[in-house]
Design an enzyme around this catalytic site. Structure first.
Site, short mmCIF file in Angstrom:
data_model
loop_
_atom_site.label_atom_id
_atom_site.label_comp_id
_atom_site.label_asym_id
_atom_site.label_seq_id
_atom_site.Cartn_x
_atom_site.Cartn_y
_atom_site.Cartn_z
N HIS A 278 -59.61 67.60 9.21
CA HIS A 278 -60.54 66.92 10.11
C HIS A 278 -59.74 66.31 11.26
CE1 HIS A 278 -63.81 67.40 7.27
NE2 HIS A 278 -63.06 66.87 6.30
N SER B 70 3.29 2.49 8.87
CA SER B 70 3.12 1.33 7.99
C SER B 70 4.42 0.55 7.90
CB SER B 70 2.68 1.78 6.61
OG SER B 70 1.38 2.31 6.66
N ASP C 266 -1.40 -7.47 2.03
CA ASP C 266 -0.51 -6.35 1.78
C ASP C 266 0.92 -6.79 1.59
OD1 ASP C 266 0.54 -3.36 3.46
OD2 ASP C 266 -0.16 -3.60 1.41
N HIS D 186 0.83 -1.22 0.00
CA HIS D 186 0.00 0.00 0.00
C HIS D 186 0.85 1.26 0.00
CE1 HIS D 186 0.72 -0.23 4.42
NE2 HIS D 186 0.65 1.08 4.34
N CYS E 117 -63.57 71.38 16.65
CA CYS E 117 -62.92 70.07 16.75
C CYS E 117 -61.44 70.19 17.09
CB CYS E 117 -63.12 69.28 15.47
SG CYS E 117 -62.40 70.06 14.01
#
Length: 1152
Positions: free
Chosen positions: A854, A388, A354, A345, A781
């Site tokens: 108003h 490894s 392997d 590997h 008013c």
């Protein structure tokens, strides 16, 4: 009774659960069936699988698939014994047996397979006995079975002496034992016969099989495939067939002859060796002793070599027979000397096994490894990527490790949390799931390749090919790395820290020092890498992008550095960012863009303000947040229910309610209070909705208002001061510039409604008014505004406030006062009571049709569609009291009549009264229909100088109405009225002079156009220039409103048709324009024709008078010649002979 052994259905398991109180589920049943299919035993309690052969425990089928490696069980002898033979054989009675010898001479034999009572006598009548056979005897003689005992007939016995009986008994016992041994032997032969028969196919298959070694080291037979066996069988049959055709007869060869003659050894003569006539060499040959090593010496050699390999970290290779070899080297891990073997590997291969170490070489590898840290105990946590190939002692590893079959453990990687031995065989799936513990360099390139492929751009439009050499790519990558980072090693931490501590300038200097050399190197050695060259040039440009103009920076700081108001604050911040150059971050660049945006907005707003308040961009959105009223939020002024406490203010509020409010008697109904009248109109209150209907349909109908006509957004809706909008004194619009219209306001009882923006706030009326309903008297008013101001007045000042409001403000305001007067009164009250400046006002609606404000009380409004005044507080309302405010709403009545509103003087532009408008034919109530009569008035005044002078003096803006028709504009230009207007108003009113100049310019452009469509397009394009002048004139007049309306209509028409005209469409209005043009030209067309006739008459009369005068002065003898000369001059001047004076005319003039 249900058991788990005979559980074949799910209901069997459920029955077992009910009987034994267990809780097995369907998952247990599924795993039980799976175990039966693969020949495993399933443990229901532990939920595991157990192999019946190797007794290994597995938790899942995947573990069995990946890790189970035992062989099928071997055959046993008991497998070939039939059920009949498994039964126990009867034990014969070894007691004394009395045998009666019959008279027949045939030999009698005993049968021990019949179970007979001891005292009975067994008899056989046969020639022989065959033991161990379950088939018929080969002899043809019948076998006489033993007779059945007869119970009725007594046994016959022979009395013999005692001693002979004992001797005969011993002899019979020996014969019985011998017979039993023969029976056992026969059974064994029979079992082996069955075994041979059953193993015959298996043994025949081994003849063509080969021997292979398993992973555990065992040698097994590996049979060939079926197709290979068939091929071999055909080949054997073919050879046998040829042998049958040509059979070989063996013979003894006792003599070999060549061509029938004598042998070569007999025929060849012996030659004497030649004599070497040279001096023999005196060099003595050295014979080296052959090295012979025993096992002890070989072991010592391996130990010494192993020590050297581990100490010096050298590479080694152990070679066996053929191609068997193992390669490795010495290394150190955590200070321990180890052997590191070369695995598959690490070379990029993912294989099931392997590394393969032959048995003969494994011992040598073990001895070499034993010279290092062989006895150190290792855990799985101490192994990581880069481990490894490490050779460990299988008996000294602790933790999560995989299967260990040998004395050495070679590290491969990790899968499912376990460290795997490189010598073990794993499945194809595990090889791809395993994390390989390869070395660092391999990890680097694996990581580089993986990341590179993972981050490949997704938007590549071509197929990538391998065009560059891999070695050249690596060289260029190394150049880039050293140019940008300049590391001794890419893994050096000290270099990284040193690089991190560099300043920005030091980093730029360091990269600039190397980047030029790298560019030259790539150009000369790797010219194909043009993309790298572009990248390096870009990096160089960015690094050198410095702003060194510090003089401009300092000058800007000196001029406006202390200004904190906009837009100077944005300019200062932008100046600070720009001076940084390449050191400015992306956030700072984003801030710089925001500062530029604010500056652009400032100049845009400034430009719009320069345009004298254009309504196109007017927006006056109301705030979405409610106004915070501190008086209504203070806990000291709220009761336990959260209502406002009037306190002493409640008593003094009676001054308002007693004199200016009317008490409502609900017993009489609300119908007489529904209509709120004013001198110029009325508004419908929602007081009738206090009677609530529980029917949903009726209630929904009561929630529908009665809208009035919307006048749209006009100049009446806005207020300006100094050319700028005063937004609180304007009507509210939406985000698109349309006025926001009022909705229905539902009524309430005993409340004062506050809040002109957002949600309304309801304040309970004072306690003195509790239980009563009050409505303001007609014209008063605005008292609601004073009542709202009383909320923010302190209690000790409430008496002074109400007295001042009643005796000073209301006394002067009276009924229906103007908004300017109301704002002035509020300002006076706020001067003595400053807390009232933040008082929240009731909602104020604007009615432009009746010029009325108003003020909405608690009884709401059924009438909808009014505009809404944005002013929300007293401070904002006071702006209406300013004399400098330019607003028509400033003179609106709070419930008043528009005719009574005072008007401002119009300055130099006179204002038409009602009588003057009637004389002009204009109706003031409907301005939309007043354009046509005023245009007719303008047409009549074109060729009437005195009427035109009067028109320009009274209403000069009527000239703008000429843009409605190209013919009218041309006539106005030809009459000289535009020139006269320019000169007369140049000193008094420059706006009118500019208007005349624009009309003159449009007239010239219209005269050059050939079609009516182009002429109308020119006039519509010039309406914008006229609109800019009409935005803010010095005064107001009817002609101004008519001109403004006409210009806006033309601009809107042009904007509406612009998109259609741009794409090539034509509008149907072209034909309409022709009809309008004919209609308008008819008025002054006849006038022009009459003027032409009068001009012709006057011209002819003048010529005749002049000709007669000359004729009378001339010689009579030459009159005929003079007459011809006059005719010739007339023809030359007019180019028409009929226009020249005739002789009769001359003669008549002479006579006269």
């Amino acid at each position: 009774m249900a058991t788990l052994d005979n559980c074949t259905q799910v209901h069997h398991m459920f029955a077992y659960n009910r009987e034994h109180g267990t809780n097995y589920t369907r998952n247990h049943f599924r795993r039980y069936l799976a175990a039966q299919r693969i020949g495993f035993y399933y443990d229901w309690d532990d939920d595991v699988y157990e192999c019946p052969t190797c007794e290994a425990i597995y938790h899942s089928l995947d573990e069995i698939k990946n890790w189970h490696e035992c062989d099928p069980p071997a055959f046993d002898l008991n497998d070939f014994i039939t059920d009949a033979r498994l039964k126990s054989a009867p034990v014969p009675d070894l007691g004394p047996v009395i045998v009666e010898t019959p008279k027949v001479e045939e030999k009698q034999e005993l049968n021990f397979f019949a179970a007979t009572p001891a005292p009975e006598v067994l008899q056989w009548k046969c020639r022989g006995l065959q033991f161990g056979s379950f088939t018929e005897l080969e002899t043809s003689e019948p076998v006489v079975s033993a007779p059945k005992p007869n119970c009725e007939e007594p046994a016959r016995t022979i009395a013999k002496p005692e001693e002979p009986v004992e001797q005969e008994t011993c002899g019979d016992g020996k014969r019985l034992l011998q017979a039993q041994m023969e029976v056992d032997k026969a059974e064994q032969d029979l079992a082996f016969a069955y075994l041979s028969a059953s193993l015959k196919p298996r043994l025949e298959g081994r003849t063509t099989a080969t021997i292979a070694r398993r992973r555990d080291g065992c040698l097994v037979y590996k049979t060939k495939p079926s197709w290979s066996q068939r091929k071999g069988t055909k080949k054997i049959l073919k050879v046998d067939t040829l042998a049958c055709k040509n059979p070989y007869i063996p013979a003894v060869v006792d003599k070999i002859s060549i061509a029938g003659g004598s042998s070569a050894s007999v025929m060849h003569e012996q030659q004497k060796p030649k004599i070497l006539h040279t001096t023999p060499s005196r060099k003595v040959a050295t014979h080296y002793k052959r090295t012979v090593m025993n096992q002890q010496t070989l072991t010592a050699l391996i130990n010494q070599v192993g020590t050297i390999i581990l100490n010096a970290e050298k590479e080694f290779e152990v070679v066996g027979c053929r191609k068997q070899k193992v390669t490795g080297k010495g290394t150190r891990h955590n200070g321990v000397r180890l052997v590191k073997l070369k695995t598959a590997h690490e070379e990029g291969h993912r294989r099931k096994v392997d590394i393969r170490i032959p048995n003969g070489l494994r011992s040598i590898v073990t001895r070499i490894s034993a010279r290092g840290g062989w006895h150190k105990t290792w855990t799985d946590s101490e192994l990581s990527p880069g481990s490894s190939g490490y050779v460990l002692n299988s008996s000294k590893i602790i933790g999560e490790f995989g299967l260990r079959r040998h004395s050495i453990f070679v590290v491969r990687g990790r899968v499912y949390g376990k460290i795997i031995d490189s010598q073990s065989k794993v499945t194809h799936t595990l090889t791809h799931r395993m994390v390989q513990y390869s070395d660092v360099a391999r990890n680097f390139w694996n990581g580089y390749s993986t990341c590179f492929m993972h981050n490949t751009p997704k938007d590549i439009l071509h197929t990538c090919t391998s065009d560059f050499d891999v070695k050249d790519c690596g060289t260029v990558a190394a150049l880039l790395t050293q140019t940008l980072f300049q590391f001794g090693k890419i893994t050096c931490g000290k270099c990284a820290i040193e690089y991190k501590n560099l300043t920005r300038d030091e980093l730029a200097t360091r990269v600039n020092k190397e980047i030029d050399g790298t560019i030259i190197s790539i150009q000369t050695q790797h010219p194909r890498f043009v993309h790298v060259l572009n990248f390096l040039r870009l990096i160089k440009q960015v690094l050198n992008a410095k702003n060194g103009n510090f003089g401009a920076f300092q000058e800007t700081e000196r001029i406006i550095g202390d200004r904190m108001d906009a837009p100077f604050s944005h300019v200062n911040k932008l100046n600070a960012i720009v001076i940084k150059g390449n050191q400015a971050t992306s956030d700072e660049m984003a801030q710089a863009s925001n500062h530029v945006l604010e500056i652009a907005r400032y100049f845009k707003n400034r430009t719009e303000n320069i345009q004298k308040g254009s309504l196109k961009s007017f927006r006056n959105k109301i705030s979405g947040k409610a106004h915070l009223n501190p008086s209504l939020m203070c806990d000291n002024q709220l009761d336990k229910n959260g209502g406002f406490e009037w306190g002493q203010r409640s008593y003094h509020a009676k001054r308002f309610f007693d004199g200016y409010f009317e008490t409502i008697d609900p017993s009489d109904g609300y119908s007489k209070y529904t209509i709120r009248r004013n001198p110029n109109g009325h508004r419908k209150l929602a007081i009738g909705n206090l009677i609530v209907s529980t029917n949903f349909e009726s209630h929904r109908r009561s929630m529908v208002g009665e809208p009035i006509e919307d006048p749209g957004l006009t100049n009446q809706c806005v207020s300006k001061e100094g050319g700028a909008f005063i937004y609180p004194c304007c009507c509210v619009t939406d985000e698109y510039g349309k006025p926001t219209l009022s909705e229905i306001k539902m009524p309430t009882k005993h409340h004062l409604v506050l809040g002109n923006a957002g949600d309304p706030k309801y304040v309970d009326l004072p306690k003195e008014a509790e239980g009563k309903m009050f409505v303001a008297k007609d014209g008063y008013c605005y008292i609601n505004i004073f009542l709202a101001m009383l909320v923010d007045v302190p209690e000790d000042q409430a008496k002074d406030f109400t007295k001042m409001a009643r005796e000073i403000a209301v006394k002067q305001l009276g009924e229906w006062p103007s908004m300017m007067d109301v704002a002035t009164a509020c300002n006076i009250l706020a001067t003595f009571h400053p807390d009232t400046r933040r008082s929240e006002l009731p909602r104020i609606l604007v009615d432009h049709a009746t010029k009325t404000f108003h003020v909405i009380d608690s009884y709401g409004s059924i009438t909808t569609g009014y505009h809404i005044l944005k002013a929300n507080t007293v401070t904002q309302l006071v702006k209406f009291a300013h004399e400098s405010l330019e607003s028509e709403m400033q003179h609106y009545r709070v419930g008043g009549e528009p005719d009574k509103a005072p008007r401002k003087p119009a300055g130099n532009v006179p204002t038409l009264g009602i009588s003057d408008l009637k004389n002009l034919g204009v109706e003031s109530e409907n301005e939309e229909h007043s354009i046509r009569p005023n245009l007719q008035r303008l047409i009549k005044a074109i060729y009437r100088p005195r009427m035109m002078r009067s028109l320009l003096t009274e209403e000069p803006y009527l000239l703008i109405l000429s843009i409605v028709s190209p013919g009218v504009l041309m006539a106005l230009y030809n009459s000289g009225s535009l020139e006269r207007t320019m000169h007369e108003f140049l000193q008094t009113d420059q706006r009118l002079s500019a208007t005349a100049q624009i009309l003159k310019h449009l007239a010239k452009k219209v005269s050059l156009a050939k079609t009516l469509t182009i002429q109308n397009a020119i006039l519509e394009g010039g309406a914008g220039s006229l609109n800019e002048i009409l935005d803010a004139p010095a005064g107001r007049s009817l002609s101004y409103r008519l001109a403004k309306q006409t210009v806006e209509v033309m601009m809107a028409r042009s904007d509406m048709d612009k998109e259609l005209v741009d794409v090539g469409f034509s509008v149907l209005r072209d034909q309409k324009n022709e009809l309008i043009e004919k209609k308008l030209s008819h008025g002054f067309g006849g006038l022009v024709a009459r003027i032409a006739i009068v001009w012709k008459i006057i011209s002819n009369a003048s010529l005749a008078a002049m000709a007669g005068h000359l004729y009378s002065r001339s010689n009579p003898n030459r009159c005929r010649r003079f007459e011809r000369q006059i005719q010739y001059l007339g023809w030359v001047c007019f180019q028409k002979r009929d226009l020249a004076p005739k002789g009769n005319l001359l003669r008549r003039s002479k006579e006269s």
